[in-house]
Design an enzyme around this catalytic site. Structure first.
Site, short mmCIF file in Angstrom:
data_model
loop_
_atom_site.label_atom_id
_atom_site.label_comp_id
_atom_site.label_asym_id
_atom_site.label_seq_id
_atom_site.Cartn_x
_atom_site.Cartn_y
_atom_site.Cartn_z
N ARG A 175 0.84 -1.30 0.01
CA ARG A 175 -0.02 0.00 -0.13
C ARG A 175 0.88 1.14 0.10
NH1 ARG A 175 -3.13 -0.64 5.07
NH2 ARG A 175 -1.06 -1.60 5.84
N ASN A 179 -5.78 -2.96 2.77
CA ASN A 179 -5.75 -4.36 2.78
C ASN A 179 -7.12 -5.23 3.13
OD1 ASN A 179 -3.09 -4.76 2.43
ND2 ASN A 179 -2.54 -4.77 4.99
#
Length: 91
Positions: A18, A36
């Site tokens: 990320r 996530n």
């Protein structure tokens, strides 16, 4: 302006995916977010000019060092005109 939702599967959690995606988004000039998911995948939405979104999707297919991307499934979603690329809480 287009927006795509991407579900990235493989070894994509615990490798800084990320955070690297946010850096890549800044380089490519796109906005959106990444988070996530409980199933071990990463979900992202990317918004911008079509060629820039395509470059970001190409990046997602590789991911950062340490990631092993198995697949990236995309779908079209309506633009929401984000002003940055953010990391969201897990879902």
């Amino acid at each position: 302006m287009i927006r795509k939702r991407a579900i990235v599967t493989g070894r994509v959690q615990g490798v800084g995916f990320r955070w690297a995606a946010r850096e890549a988004a800044q380089r490519f000039g796109v906005t959106g977010w990444a988070r996530n998911r409980l199933d071990g995948s990463v979900e992202a939405e990317i918004e911008g000019e079509p060629d820039r979104v395509d470059r970001m999707l190409d990046w997602l297919r590789q991911g950062p060092p340490g990631a092993s991307v198995a697949a990236v499934n995309t779908s079209d979603v309506p633009p929401v005109h984000d002003d940055a690329f953010r990391i969201h809480e897990s879902a």
